[in-house]
Design an enzyme around this catalytic site. Structure first.
Site, PDB file in Angstrom:
ATOM      1  N   LYS A 211      50.088  28.819  41.217  1.00 55.60           N
ATOM      2  CA  LYS A 211      50.254  29.499  39.940  1.00 55.60           C
ATOM      3  C   LYS A 211      51.710  29.463  39.459  1.00 55.60           C
ATOM      4  O   LYS A 211      52.639  29.579  40.248  1.00 55.60           O
ATOM      5  CB  LYS A 211      49.788  30.956  40.057  1.00 55.60           C
TER       6      LYS A 211
ATOM      7  N   ASN B  86      48.150  32.548  34.782  1.00 52.75           N
ATOM      8  CA  ASN B  86      46.974  31.840  35.278  1.00 52.75           C
ATOM      9  C   ASN B  86      47.118  30.331  35.099  1.00 52.75           C
ATOM     10  O   ASN B  86      46.163  29.589  35.297  1.00 52.75           O
ATOM     11  CB  ASN B  86      45.701  32.332  34.558  1.00 52.75           C
TER      12      ASN B  86
ATOM     13  N   ARG C 263      41.318  21.517  32.870  1.00 56.30           N
ATOM     14  CA  ARG C 263      40.559  22.755  33.072  1.00 56.30           C
ATOM     15  C   ARG C 263      41.034  23.832  32.101  1.00 56.30           C
ATOM     16  O   ARG C 263      42.225  24.134  32.035  1.00 56.30           O
ATOM     17  CB  ARG C 263      40.731  23.225  34.518  1.00 56.30           C
TER      18      ARG C 263
ATOM     19  N   TRP D 292      42.633  38.195  34.241  1.00 59.55           N
ATOM     20  CA  TRP D 292      42.129  37.018  33.532  1.00 59.55           C
ATOM     21  C   TRP D 292      41.499  37.378  32.191  1.00 59.55           C
ATOM     22  O   TRP D 292      40.744  36.601  31.620  1.00 59.55           O
ATOM     23  CB  TRP D 292      41.146  36.252  34.409  1.00 59.55           C
TER      24      TRP D 292
ATOM     25  N   CYS E 224      42.636  32.806  45.270  1.00 62.70           N
ATOM     26  CA  CYS E 224      43.052  31.447  44.954  1.00 62.70           C
ATOM     27  C   CYS E 224      44.475  31.189  45.434  1.00 62.70           C
ATOM     28  O   CYS E 224      45.089  32.029  46.078  1.00 62.70           O
ATOM     29  CB  CYS E 224      42.937  31.206  43.453  1.00 62.70           C
TER      30      CYS E 224
ATOM     31  N   HIS F 121      39.523  20.662  44.210  1.00 60.09           N
ATOM     32  CA  HIS F 121      40.142  20.277  42.948  1.00 60.09           C
ATOM     33  C   HIS F 121      40.346  18.766  42.856  1.00 60.09           C
ATOM     34  O   HIS F 121      40.762  18.258  41.819  1.00 60.09           O
ATOM     35  CB  HIS F 121      41.479  20.999  42.780  1.00 60.09           C
TER      36      HIS F 121
END
Length: 753
Positions: A109, A114, A515, A561, A643, A694
């Site tokens: 990050k 985000n 994304r 988020w 994450c 990913h």
């Protein structure tokens, strides 16, 4: 008169044009030339938006095909050895996404946002080698497109190295002199492009606590850079917090200007006092680049007037607090958004900036400008008094909270759970989501537009769940998931079922690469009118004799988020969200669901950048997670997932969350993260990701087995779960199926060894 600037502009396209062009290219359907064509159109459009808004300094080189840190890696030749022999876009996208022979570079990050960036990989033997072609070409492109007032955006050498990792234990900052020499070459090349060149060099590392150790490097490095050419002016740009340590050094240097965030660090009196006694130009970030609420322009003008007590007009630029990368593009496609008048997306923030510049510089507004100012004042007033905002029942429930802990200690819970579940050692599972196929999206979209009946929609969703369960059973996974086919996004799905939320039709924000996410808009007091997941999870459990995980998003992640109202403390809003999850867990376990995963993917992301603000955040974040899960019985196992994060500084906080199992993303970082859990004597169970979702590459059985063996060097089998490192939503079934099959095969090999 004060002038204006924009720190940076979004690049994915107002209708995600770059995303679709990239994904078509990656799928082999189009050439890279088509991607370049789209990129050219987007850059020209974005520059024109800023030209139309009379922005005085417009960014160039804020565009990227994937990530600006990755662009910096290419610009300065810091290419990891495993990608040797590749060039052009093959090299670029292989570093970002991996290829058949090499794993992708690590991603994490960008500070407390985000947005994800590619982490540079260095060693003591790295040799930098400048390639300025991308930057030079984009500057020339901008000039040809009519941009007369360009500034070139770069990521600074100190931030670049401070955010790098090394593969051999060396110190990345040891390369500062070598890297700075390449910046000198770059600035020398850029100085030849025009009579005057303004370069914005982003150094956001100086808004963190690392500023104390790094501040002494500013003057020697930046005096050198500022002295390369007489026609070059350098802006030392910071954002997201105060940068007092940097300001104290910049005023001693030859740097022309410094950028400071007056939104997230509103009180900048210390910095202003330092700047007032210097000749430095101030770039004041006043329009919020990280949230979507309409600016109170009168209040912003008051802040500017306070700044002017220290900084004269001729030394003041006003602009965005950070890049507009972090907000959606425009409201012009939002035809059915009930709270539209309270919002400002990227393009609308350009209008706000133009109006603010007019306000602070004085003079008469034209008729249109006057109506826009009045519309702004009307929106601010209506938002304060709207009945949509306040719910007394929610407020009273939050005020009456007393319980935050589960009734049974972990040591007792785990005994009960192991006896109940009877799982094998190294139990296998996934993080939750399975591929969101085009067909699945079409079904959801058709139902949303009332093109198909509820019965047809539910039949298709159930069919997908059935297929997911069949595959997982055939594959041999131990704990199953339903695949989340009914969910568009892990936050938006829940927000759509909560009171106090609104949703945009086209409010997409780039998360990484192609994304994008569409954060919901949390504008009022939040409550759960009805169960949100129980029907789908209980249906899935009815289709298998294996344990089916319930899948929920945690309160802190929903908060972090979402675009969150700015008129109430975030800690109070998080409690409202936690109570919604509490009620959902209670309903799930009453319906027979034995394992419930409460994802806190964005837990670390919300951390303040300054240590003095961390205790308050940790308290409300931990309290809210514990509140959300304290409805769980001792026999109900609570999982959570986090994450990409650095855990060494928050491991005690994670421990305090008291989850039974935590899954983490470790596939790109080996077992280094896991060592942190061992070092503190972490008792609970851990699911380190054993392969990187990913990347489109399929890991072999041998690779995964080697990864598991590396994990077993740190923690015993009894403490480990085996899973991918994140959800599989963005992958395709031809990648997912063999990868999971190989994962299960690898586990069976390890179990037999």
């Amino acid at each position: 008169m004060s002038k204006s600037f924009v720190t940076g502009f979004p690049r994915i396209g107002e209708q995600r044009e770059l995303k679709f062009a990239l994904e078509s290219f990656w799928a082999g359907k189009t050439s890279f030339g088509e991607v370049e064509k789209v990129a050219t159109e987007l850059k020209k459009r974005h520059w024109n938006y800023q030209i139309d808004a009379k922005v005085d300094l417009i960014s160039v080189n804020d565009f990227s095909y994937y990530d600006l840190m990755l662009d910096n890696i290419v610009t300065f030749g810091a290419i990891p050895p495993r990608f040797a022999g590749l060039s052009g876009y093959d090299l670029y996208f292989s570093m970002a996404r991996g290829n058949a022979n090499s794993v992708a570079m690590e991603m994490t990050k960008w500070f407390n946002t985000n947005y994800h960036y590619i982490v540079p990989e260095l060693s003591r033997d790295v040799k930098f080698n400048l390639d300025s072609s991308k930057i030079v070409a984009e500057y020339k492109e901008a000039k040809e497109a009519g941009v007369k007032n360009a500034k070139i955006n770069l990521i600074g050498p100190i931030t670049f190295l401070a955010l790098s990792k090394t593969t051999d234990g060396s110190n990345a900052l040891d390369h500062l002199d070598a890297l700075s020499s390449e910046y000198v070459k770059l600035i020398a090349e850029l100085s030849k492009l025009d009579n005057e060149i303004i370069i914005q060099i982003d150094e956001p590392i100086f808004v963190t606590d690392r500023a104390a150790e790094l501040a002494s490097k500013i003057v020697p490095i930046y005096d050198t850079l500022a002295s390369v050419a007489d026609n070059v002016k350098i802006i030392f740009m910071t954002y997201f917090e105060h940068a007092n340590e940097a300001v104290a050094q910049v005023v001693k240097s030859k740097i022309w200007a410094i950028g400071l965030d007056f939104v997230h660090a509103a009180c900048q009196e210390e910095a202003l006092k330092l700047l007032s006694n210097s000749d430095k130009v101030l770039f004041a970030g006043l329009i919020d680049g990280r949230n979507v609420w309409v600016s109170n322009l009168d209040a912003k003008a008051e802040i500017v007037n306070k700044i002017k007590a220290f900084i004269p007009d001729e030394r003041l630029y006003i602009g965005t607090s950070c890049s507009l990368l972090h907000v959606p593009y425009t409201l012009k496609y939002e035809e059915n958004l009930s709270i539209k008048e309270w919002l400002a997306f990227g393009v609308e923030k350009l209008t706000e900036l133009r109006l603010l510049k007019k306000l602070v510089n004085g003079g008469d507004f034209c008729e249109i400008g006057s109506s826009l100012i009045e519309a702004n004042r009307s929106a601010i007033a209506s938002r304060k008094t709207s009945e949509l905002i306040n719910d007394i029942n929610v407020q009273n429930r939050v005020k009456s909270l007393t319980k935050f802990d589960r009734d049974t200690a972990y040591e007792e819970r785990i005994k009960i759970q192991k006896a109940t579940f009877n799982l094998p050692e190294l139990p296998t599972t996934t993080i939750g989501s399975f591929p969101q196929t085009p067909e699945l999206r079409q079904v959801r979209n058709a139902y949303k537009k009332s093109l198909i009946t509820k019965e047809s929609y539910e039949s298709e969703i159930k069919k997908y769940i059935d297929d997911c369960i069949k595959f997982q059973e055939e594959c041999g996974l131990d704990v199953l998931v339903h695949g989340e086919p009914e969910r568009n996004d892990m936050v938006e799905y829940f927000g759509e079922q909560l009171k106090g939320y609104a949703f945009s039709a086209n409010g997409w924000v780039q998360s990484y690469g192609s994304r994008c996410v569409k954060p919901p808009l949390l504008f009022g007091d939040v409550s759960r009118p009805a169960p949100m997941t129980v029907d789908w999870i209980t249906y899935a459990q009815s289709r298998t004799s294996k344990i089916m995980k319930g899948m929920l998003t945690g309160p802190v992640t929903i908060l972090n988020w979402s675009f969150v109202r700015d008129d109430k403390p975030r800690s109070e809003i998080a409690k409202e969200l936690a109570l919604c999850i509490y009620d959902e867990i209670d309903d799930l376990q009453k319906a027979g669901i034995k394992i419930i995963q409460v994802d806190e993917a964005a837990f670390k992301e919300g951390y303040p950048l300054r240590k003095e603000n961390i205790p308050a955040y940790e308290k409300f974040a931990v309290d809210c997670f514990k509140l959300s899960v304290c409805a769980a019985n001792a026999s109900t196992q609570i999982h959570t997932h986090m994450c990409y994060s650095e855990f060494n500084d928050i491991i005690k906080t994670i421990e305090a969350m008291d989850a039974d199992v935590i899954s983490i993303e470790t596939a790109r970082s080996g077992n280094e993260l896991l060592k942190i859990f061992k070092s503190v004597g972490y008792k609970q169970e851990v699911g380190p990701g054993v392969y990187d979702i990913h990347s489109p590459r399929i890991p072999t059985v041998e690779e995964i087995a080697a990864q598991i063996n590396a994990l077993l060097e740190v923690l015993p089998k009894s403490q480990l779960w085996i899973n991918p490192d994140c959800g599989l939503k963005t992958r395709k079934w031809p990648e997912v199926k063999p990868s999971l099959e190989n994962m299960v095969k690898a586990v069976k090999i390890i179990r037999m060894s």
